[in-house]
Design a protein around this motif. Structure first.
Motif, mmCIF file in Angstrom:
data_model
loop_
_atom_site.group_PDB
_atom_site.id
_atom_site.type_symbol
_atom_site.label_atom_id
_atom_site.label_comp_id
_atom_site.label_asym_id
_atom_site.label_seq_id
_atom_site.Cartn_x
_atom_site.Cartn_y
_atom_site.Cartn_z
ATOM 1 N N ASP A 85 96.670 42.103 102.090
ATOM 2 C CA ASP A 85 97.621 42.075 101.031
ATOM 3 C C ASP A 85 98.246 43.611 100.511
ATOM 4 O O ASP A 85 99.140 43.379 99.838
ATOM 5 N N ALA A 86 97.440 44.585 100.728
ATOM 6 C CA ALA A 86 97.839 45.782 100.391
ATOM 7 C C ALA A 86 98.674 46.541 101.723
ATOM 8 O O ALA A 86 98.723 46.025 102.658
ATOM 9 N N ALA A 87 99.288 47.687 101.355
ATOM 10 C CA ALA A 87 100.074 48.416 102.357
ATOM 11 C C ALA A 87 99.166 48.819 103.125
ATOM 12 O O ALA A 87 97.887 49.216 102.919
ATOM 13 N N GLU A 88 99.458 49.098 104.548
ATOM 14 C CA GLU A 88 98.523 49.532 105.626
ATOM 15 C C GLU A 88 98.436 51.042 105.437
ATOM 16 O O GLU A 88 99.528 51.520 105.653
ATOM 17 N N PRO A 89 97.367 51.643 105.311
ATOM 18 C CA PRO A 89 97.336 53.031 105.418
ATOM 19 C C PRO A 89 97.445 53.711 106.851
ATOM 20 O O PRO A 89 97.264 52.811 107.608
ATOM 21 N N LYS A 90 97.973 54.880 106.816
ATOM 22 C CA LYS A 90 98.170 55.333 108.164
ATOM 23 C C LYS A 90 97.249 56.619 108.147
ATOM 24 O O LYS A 90 97.187 57.324 107.194
ATOM 25 N N VAL A 91 97.016 57.161 109.441
ATOM 26 C CA VAL A 91 96.184 58.371 109.656
ATOM 27 C C VAL A 91 97.245 59.693 109.214
ATOM 28 O O VAL A 91 98.349 59.575 109.233
ATOM 29 N N GLY A 92 96.709 60.335 108.245
ATOM 30 C CA GLY A 92 97.287 61.423 107.783
ATOM 31 C C GLY A 92 97.634 61.266 106.320
ATOM 32 O O GLY A 92 97.891 62.201 105.491
ATOM 33 N N ASP A 93 97.740 59.889 105.863
ATOM 34 C CA ASP A 93 97.980 59.698 104.327
ATOM 35 C C ASP A 93 96.727 60.330 103.549
ATOM 36 O O ASP A 93 95.573 60.533 103.856
ATOM 37 N N GLU A 94 97.092 60.546 102.049
ATOM 38 C CA GLU A 94 96.084 60.919 101.459
ATOM 39 C C GLU A 94 95.698 59.807 100.246
ATOM 40 O O GLU A 94 96.806 59.291 99.782
ATOM 41 N N LEU A 95 94.651 59.712 99.854
ATOM 42 C CA LEU A 95 94.080 58.826 98.978
ATOM 43 C C LEU A 95 93.732 59.362 97.593
ATOM 44 O O LEU A 95 92.969 60.421 97.886
ATOM 45 N N THR A 96 94.136 59.271 96.397
ATOM 46 C CA THR A 96 93.697 59.758 95.136
ATOM 47 C C THR A 96 92.142 59.411 95.007
ATOM 48 O O THR A 96 91.812 58.244 95.293
ATOM 49 N N ALA A 97 91.487 60.581 94.659
ATOM 50 C CA ALA A 97 89.907 60.098 94.367
ATOM 51 C C ALA A 97 89.662 60.348 92.906
ATOM 52 O O ALA A 97 90.253 61.680 92.307
ATOM 53 N N ILE A 98 89.202 59.550 92.339
ATOM 54 C CA ILE A 98 88.768 59.732 90.863
ATOM 55 C C ILE A 98 87.365 60.151 90.823
ATOM 56 O O ILE A 98 86.212 59.448 91.243
ATOM 57 N N LEU A 99 87.237 61.398 90.729
ATOM 58 C CA LEU A 99 85.988 62.020 90.809
ATOM 59 C C LEU A 99 85.490 63.033 89.864
ATOM 60 O O LEU A 99 86.435 63.670 89.247
ATOM 61 N N ARG A 100 84.142 63.197 89.556
ATOM 62 C CA ARG A 100 83.666 63.949 88.463
ATOM 63 C C ARG A 100 83.745 65.378 89.041
ATOM 64 O O ARG A 100 82.909 65.745 90.072
ATOM 65 N N HIS A 101 84.385 66.170 88.194
ATOM 66 C CA HIS A 101 84.446 67.545 88.792
ATOM 67 C C HIS A 101 83.291 68.379 89.136
ATOM 68 O O HIS A 101 82.968 69.102 89.926
ATOM 69 N N THR A 102 82.054 68.327 88.005
ATOM 70 C CA THR A 102 80.863 69.002 87.963
ATOM 71 C C THR A 102 79.939 68.463 89.073
ATOM 72 O O THR A 102 79.009 68.945 89.169
ATOM 73 N N THR A 103 80.335 67.427 89.794
ATOM 74 C CA THR A 103 79.385 66.724 90.793
ATOM 75 C C THR A 103 80.110 66.863 92.346
ATOM 76 O O THR A 103 79.577 66.265 93.095
ATOM 77 N N THR A 104 81.449 67.535 92.402
ATOM 78 C CA THR A 104 82.309 67.387 93.399
ATOM 79 C C THR A 104 82.370 68.772 94.181
ATOM 80 O O THR A 104 82.502 69.592 93.616
ATOM 81 N N GLN A 105 82.159 68.719 95.493
ATOM 82 C CA GLN A 105 82.509 69.850 96.123
ATOM 83 C C GLN A 105 83.459 69.642 97.248
ATOM 84 O O GLN A 105 83.386 68.842 98.101
ATOM 85 N N TYR A 106 84.828 70.407 97.113
ATOM 86 C CA TYR A 106 85.935 70.065 98.004
ATOM 87 C C TYR A 106 85.975 70.943 99.171
ATOM 88 O O TYR A 106 85.163 71.833 99.271
ATOM 89 N N PHE B 35 88.208 56.038 95.696
ATOM 90 C CA PHE B 35 89.660 56.099 96.109
ATOM 91 C C PHE B 35 90.574 55.226 95.755
ATOM 92 O O PHE B 35 90.097 53.858 95.949
ATOM 93 N N VAL B 36 91.870 55.327 95.682
ATOM 94 C CA VAL B 36 92.695 54.708 95.149
ATOM 95 C C VAL B 36 93.995 54.509 96.360
ATOM 96 O O VAL B 36 94.382 55.633 96.779
ATOM 97 N N TRP B 37 94.081 53.552 96.635
ATOM 98 C CA TRP B 37 95.373 53.190 97.541
ATOM 99 C C TRP B 37 96.078 51.808 97.203
ATOM 100 O O TRP B 37 95.676 50.923 96.662
ATOM 101 N N ASP B 38 97.370 52.176 97.016
ATOM 102 C CA ASP B 38 98.276 50.989 96.818
ATOM 103 C C ASP B 38 98.174 50.515 95.464
ATOM 104 O O ASP B 38 98.190 49.429 94.983
ATOM 105 N N GLY B 39 97.582 51.674 94.498
ATOM 106 C CA GLY B 39 97.697 51.200 92.931
ATOM 107 C C GLY B 39 96.366 50.729 92.748
ATOM 108 O O GLY B 39 96.139 50.452 91.247
ATOM 109 N N LYS B 40 95.360 50.794 93.542
ATOM 110 C CA LYS B 40 94.024 50.076 93.012
ATOM 111 C C LYS B 40 92.804 50.771 93.713
ATOM 112 O O LYS B 40 93.107 51.332 94.912
ATOM 113 N N GLN B 41 91.850 51.108 92.865
ATOM 114 C CA GLN B 41 90.465 51.520 93.523
ATOM 115 C C GLN B 41 89.988 50.596 94.545
ATOM 116 O O GLN B 41 90.055 49.345 94.355
ATOM 117 N N ARG B 42 89.525 51.028 95.687
ATOM 118 C CA ARG B 42 89.154 50.215 96.796
ATOM 119 C C ARG B 42 87.725 50.249 97.117
ATOM 120 O O ARG B 42 86.998 51.238 96.577
#
Length: 343
Positions: free
Chosen positions: A316-337, A291-298
């Motif tokens: 030192d990062a921006a505070e996440p809020k409920v409802g925000d979405e974090l980009t996730a770097i996931l492998r398609h062939t092992t991921t179930q959305y 998961f990526v937040w504020d430009g970095k993988q956390r």
């Protein structure tokens, strides 16, 4: 709130058209988890661009796909005597990789795979004589060769295909159709030019569905955010917070494939060094999340749960809020959305 797969449909389909133009007669592959999209969704795409056949991994996948796709179903896993019978329609085509398999499928539609430099499965050159006597008892749809992705020894993919075509021709086996995998567009075009009497059909999955990385994006919704100070205990194992910041609960856990990673082949000093560094950090419970937040993988705050992950985000990062979405770097062939969003 969910782990979502966002698809830029116009861009995704434009890439599909490019691949279809590069590989006339392409056989779309829809195996496993449907490359992250699901079998039903890919069946819709294949029907839309008008392919007469779809390739699946197993007979079980073919049994499901038959209700979603009306064309031929090419099963890529080779037939073996004694396998569990799965009811399939006549439009199913079985891959066979042995003379014994051909003998066991009298009257069936078959594609015969030959042994390539992959050395995974396939008919051997010394068995071609026996094969010649067996093919009259099946409905032969063609031959197939599954090539490796990388050729570190400098060998040539086209030469390997030509070598097998010469052997098949010398054994007086019909070469009307040849199914191939893992060829470059220029290699595919060269084979079509050199052998105009043979129809080449490229079996393609990853390049077709996942070739444009910018057309798709996974995102996990933030479900909860809790402020912590250095040393505060949290989670199942009551570990200590590594610093001041936030514990962020985000949609996406082990049931989605988060935290799962297939082994990788590492070549070169830098990739190996990074692998050693990751292994060392894991021994002190430091595991980088996708998961990526504020430009970095956390970092994972603790190992992912079944349906959510808990991340540590420093102050030192921006505070996440409920409802925000974090980009996730996931492998398609092992991921179930949880949901697919087209836009």
């Amino acid at each position: 709130m969910a782990l979502s797969l966002y698809v830029d449909t116009d861009r995704w389909r434009a890439h599909q058209r490019t691949v279809l133009e590069q590989f006339p007669g392409l056989v779309p592959v829809c195996k496993g988890n449907g490359y992250g999209f699901g079998h039903e969704r890919l069946a819709e795409e294949v029907a839309r661009f008008g392919s007469d056949v779809i390739a699946v991994g197993t007979t079980y996948e073919a049994a499901r796909m038959k209700d979603w796709f009306s064309g031929d179903l090419l099963v890529l896993t080779p037939f073996r005597r004694g396998e569990e019978p799965v009811p399939l329609p006549d439009r199913a085509i079985r891959t066979v990789s042995s003379v014994d398999g051909v003998n066991a499928l009298v009257g069936a539609r078959v594609v015969i795979e030959v042994m390539s430099s992959m050395k995974r499965h396939g008919v051997l050159e010394e068995d071609l004589g026996k094969l010649r006597a067996a093919v009259d008892d099946v409905r032969l749809e063609g031959f197939a060769i599954h090539l490796p992705l990388d050729r570190t020894d400098g060998t040539d993919a086209v030469e390997e295909v030509i070598g097998w075509m010469d052997r098949l021709r010398a054994a007086r086996l019909p070469l009307e159709t040849m199914f191939v995998s893992h060829l470059k567009p220029e290699e595919f075009a060269l084979l079509r030019q050199q052998f105009p009497q043979t129809r080449f059909r490229a079996r393609i999955g990853t390049r077709l569905w996942l070739g444009d990385h910018q057309a798709t994006r996974y995102r996990g919704s933030v479900l909860d955010v809790t402020r912590v100070s250095r040393g505060d205990r949290f989670g199942y194992r009551q570990q200590k917070a590594p610093g001041d910041g936030w514990l962020v609960v985000v949609a996406g856990g082990t049931s989605h494939g988060v935290g799962l990673e297939a082994p990788k082949t590492m070549q070169g000093v830098t990739p190996r060094a990074k692998g050693v560094a990751r292994a060392g950090l894991a021994t002190v419970n430091r595991n980088l999340s996708p998961f990526v937040w504020d430009g970095k993988q956390r970092w994972f705050a603790e190992p992912p749960h079944m349906q959510v992950s808990i991340l540590f985000v420093p102050e030192d990062a921006a505070e996440p809020k409920v409802g925000d979405e974090l980009t996730a770097i996931l492998r398609h062939t092992t991921t179930q959305y949880d949901r697919l969003v087209e836009h």
